[in-house]
Design a protein around this motif. Structure first.
Motif, PDB file in Angstrom:
ATOM      1  N   LEU A   1       5.437 -36.154  96.805  1.00 13.07           N
ATOM      2  CA  LEU A   1       6.691 -34.769  96.573  1.00 13.07           C
ATOM      3  C   LEU A   1       7.901 -35.854  96.097  1.00 13.07           C
ATOM      4  O   LEU A   1       8.747 -35.574  95.624  1.00 13.07           O
ATOM      5  CB  LEU A   1       7.042 -34.319  97.417  1.00 13.07           C
ATOM      6  N   GLN A   2       7.339 -37.013  96.836  1.00 11.15           N
ATOM      7  CA  GLN A   2       9.183 -38.351  96.681  1.00 11.15           C
ATOM      8  C   GLN A   2       8.598 -39.011  95.467  1.00 11.15           C
ATOM      9  O   GLN A   2       9.602 -39.113  94.659  1.00 11.15           O
ATOM     10  CB  GLN A   2       7.992 -39.298  97.862  1.00 11.15           C
ATOM     11  N   MET A   3       7.654 -39.064  94.618  1.00 16.37           N
ATOM     12  CA  MET A   3       7.578 -39.122  93.468  1.00 16.37           C
ATOM     13  C   MET A   3       7.930 -38.267  91.906  1.00 16.37           C
ATOM     14  O   MET A   3       8.413 -38.429  91.337  1.00 16.37           O
ATOM     15  CB  MET A   3       5.715 -38.986  92.931  1.00 16.37           C
TER      16      MET A   3
ATOM     17  N   GLU B   1      -0.562 -38.493  99.976  1.00 18.81           N
ATOM     18  CA  GLU B   1      -1.514 -37.120 101.012  1.00 18.81           C
ATOM     19  C   GLU B   1       0.216 -36.577 100.762  1.00 18.81           C
ATOM     20  O   GLU B   1       1.050 -36.507  99.283  1.00 18.81           O
ATOM     21  CB  GLU B   1      -1.527 -37.431 102.433  1.00 18.81           C
ATOM     22  N   TYR B   2       0.362 -35.548 101.168  1.00 19.12           N
ATOM     23  CA  TYR B   2       1.425 -34.247 100.891  1.00 19.12           C
ATOM     24  C   TYR B   2       3.024 -34.694 100.756  1.00 19.12           C
ATOM     25  O   TYR B   2       3.390 -34.537  99.535  1.00 19.12           O
ATOM     26  CB  TYR B   2       1.317 -32.963 101.762  1.00 19.12           C
ATOM     27  N   ALA B   3       3.106 -35.904 101.606  1.00 17.83           N
ATOM     28  CA  ALA B   3       4.882 -36.110 100.922  1.00 17.83           C
ATOM     29  C   ALA B   3       4.679 -37.319  99.656  1.00 17.83           C
ATOM     30  O   ALA B   3       5.820 -37.523  99.514  1.00 17.83           O
ATOM     31  CB  ALA B   3       5.284 -36.903 102.044  1.00 17.83           C
ATOM     32  N   ASP B   4       3.805 -37.807  99.471  1.00 21.57           N
ATOM     33  CA  ASP B   4       3.308 -39.243  98.265  1.00 21.57           C
ATOM     34  C   ASP B   4       4.836 -38.135  97.217  1.00 21.57           C
ATOM     35  O   ASP B   4       4.825 -39.166  95.989  1.00 21.57           O
ATOM     36  CB  ASP B   4       2.634 -39.332  98.638  1.00 21.57           C
TER      37      ASP B   4
ATOM     38  N   GLN C   1      14.207 -32.599 100.834  1.00 16.11           N
ATOM     39  CA  GLN C   1      13.253 -33.892 101.579  1.00 16.11           C
ATOM     40  C   GLN C   1      13.620 -35.138 100.995  1.00 16.11           C
ATOM     41  O   GLN C   1      13.820 -35.777 101.685  1.00 16.11           O
ATOM     42  CB  GLN C   1      12.742 -33.253 102.229  1.00 16.11           C
ATOM     43  N   TYR C   2      13.736 -34.630  99.114  1.00 16.67           N
ATOM     44  CA  TYR C   2      13.056 -35.872  98.967  1.00 16.67           C
ATOM     45  C   TYR C   2      14.524 -36.630  97.645  1.00 16.67           C
ATOM     46  O   TYR C   2      13.760 -36.998  96.926  1.00 16.67           O
ATOM     47  CB  TYR C   2      11.678 -35.630  98.389  1.00 16.67           C
ATOM     48  N   LYS C   3      15.427 -36.061  97.497  1.00 14.84           N
ATOM     49  CA  LYS C   3      16.635 -36.128  97.095  1.00 14.84           C
ATOM     50  C   LYS C   3      16.278 -36.117  95.094  1.00 14.84           C
ATOM     51  O   LYS C   3      16.922 -36.525  94.247  1.00 14.84           O
ATOM     52  CB  LYS C   3      16.278 -37.886  97.279  1.00 14.84           C
TER      53      LYS C   3
END
Length: 450
Positions: free
Chosen positions: A265-267, A260-263, A289-291
């Protein structure tokens, strides 16, 4: 779908009654004395930059308007809590929505008419009519205001492109190019995924729709006075078959699915993802938010370019609000979001904090208006993004047809999550059977739309 992901508003008569009666106790309050309004949108502690900005806005607003107290709450529009908050009368007075939701809320009379107060807030007269229409009923009454809009493109990692022997200044222009590039990127190993896609909490249906649009297809089409599903066809099969082939034949989408959305962006922020469909706002979120680092991030046009899904977000006013609360809410929005006068100062502040300024995206203002001019001037004055990273997107943002989301979008997206999930988790998934089943369900969803 970043801030821009919606929630399914399958709400019955019980919700209508509780929402409309939530504020009857102060419905006749028209005084000019102190008033308190609840608002959402306060960023969480995990987003310190935006939270600090929000808290400063509250402080500055209160100093300018001492008779208005802002009771700020965390959260935007959470699928797990929105319906319950609405049913229980716990929704904030001024609350965040996606473009997919206003019409349902208006039809069910779950929001307040703000039309007669808009004349007191000059910038609202420069909002693009097509965006204001999203928050209006058929008679032209207005129930909310847009804060931003977007169009989807291809977010990509320029560093991984270079390492894979690809030209970072020339992102893929077709879905065939995406597949070829994803193979090369995933071949880098070390857990790097060539292309990522969503399939959970309505995000899969959202991206399926975007990928249909990019190929010139539709998800819902008019059939006389009603609507019906428009994806059980060759274009729908192309979308699912390519994802299935990339997942199982090429192994270029990684083994971890149900994302989903955050996944994604984190990757992307951890340099483990080559490409995915997203927006310029995603790039801000990846950094904040995700460095993530800003320099490696690029944005290109949506592959094939026959259409791109556009959407956005804004704020609406809970049903039953008093005139005093409506005016206080409009004062708050006109101070924070629908205010072209502050864009220069906001841009300068963002630049001083090393936040990106000048990302190419559509805006809410009428072309040629003073409001748009102030925005464009601020971007030119304070812009700090490397334009070459986004040149391909900027060159096409006004030429690729922009298509809005289908009726009852979040309910449609929930259905379309299933075929996205199946092709990415089951190598034996039957694409045509999945489309046929989804077509039946979506036709049921759309049956009552006029």
């Amino acid at each position: 779908m970043k801030r821009l992901l919606g929630t399914t508003l399958a709400l019955g008569a019980l919700l209508l009654g509780s929402a409309c009666n939530a504020d009857n106790d102060d419905a006749n309050d028209t005084g000019d004395g102190p008033v308190t309004i609840t608002v959402n949108g306060l960023p969480p502690d995990t987003d310190p930059v935006n939270r600090a900005n929000f808290e400063k806005d509250v402080k500055d607003f209160t100093a300018k308007y001492p008779n208005i107290k802002i009771d700020a709450r965390e959260g935007m529009m959470d699928a797990q809590t929105f319906s319950a908050k609405l049913a229980g009368g716990q929704l904030e007075d001024v609350f965040y929505v996606y473009f997919t939701d206003p019409q349902s809320l208006i039809r069910k009379r779950q929001v307040s008419d703000i039309s007669k107060y808009l004349g007191d807030f000059p910038d609202t007269g420069n909002i693009k009519p097509q965006l204001l229409k999203v928050f209006s009923d058929e008679g032209g009454k207005v129930y909310g205001l847009p804060s931003q809009n977007y169009s989807l493109g291809l977010v990509y990692n320029r560093d991984l492109f270079t390492r894979a022997g690809l030209d970072p200044d020339s992102p893929p222009r077709t879905w065939a190019d995406v597949r070829a590039a994803a193979k090369k990127i995933s071949a880098l190993g070390d857990g790097i995924v060539g292309y990522g896609d969503y399939s959970k909490n309505n995000t899969g249906g959202w991206h399926f729709t975007a990928e249909m649009y990019s190929r010139g297809g539709d998800v819902a089409v008019r059939d006389g006075e009603t609507w019906k599903a428009g994806f059980h066809n060759a274009t729908g099969r192309e979308v699912l078959q390519q994802l299935k082939d990339m997942r199982w034949t090429d192994d270029s989408m990684g083994r971890r699915q149900l994302l989903e959305y955050a996944d994604l962006l984190q990757m992307m922020g951890s340099n483990k993802l080559g490409m995915y469909l997203g927006t310029g706002s995603d790039i801000v979120n990846i950094v904040n938010q995700y460095k993530g680092k800003f320099a490696p991030l690029g944005l290109g046009p949506i592959p094939d370019g026959k259409g791109t899904l556009g959407g956005g977000d804004g704020y609406m006013f809970k049903a039953g609000l008093s005139p005093a609360k409506i005016k206080a809410g409009l004062t708050w929005l006109s101070f924070t979001t629908v205010n072209s006068e502050r864009v220069d100062a906001d841009s300068a502040r963002s630049k001083s904090r090393n936040q990106p300024v000048g990302l190419p995206q559509p805006n809410i203002w009428v072309a040629g208006s003073g409001s748009e001019k102030r925005l464009l001037d601020a971007r030119a004055k304070h812009g700090n993004v490397p334009k070459e990273n986004f040149a391909a997107f900027a060159a096409t943002v006004d030429t690729i047809p922009l298509k809005l989301e289908p009726p009852l979008a979040q309910q449609v997206y929930a259905v379309l999550d299933v075929p996205m999930q199946k092709v990415l988790t089951d190598r034996n998934a039957d694409v045509d059977a999945l489309l046929a089943a989804a077509e039946t369900q979506v036709n049921g969803v759309l049956a009552g739309v006029r």
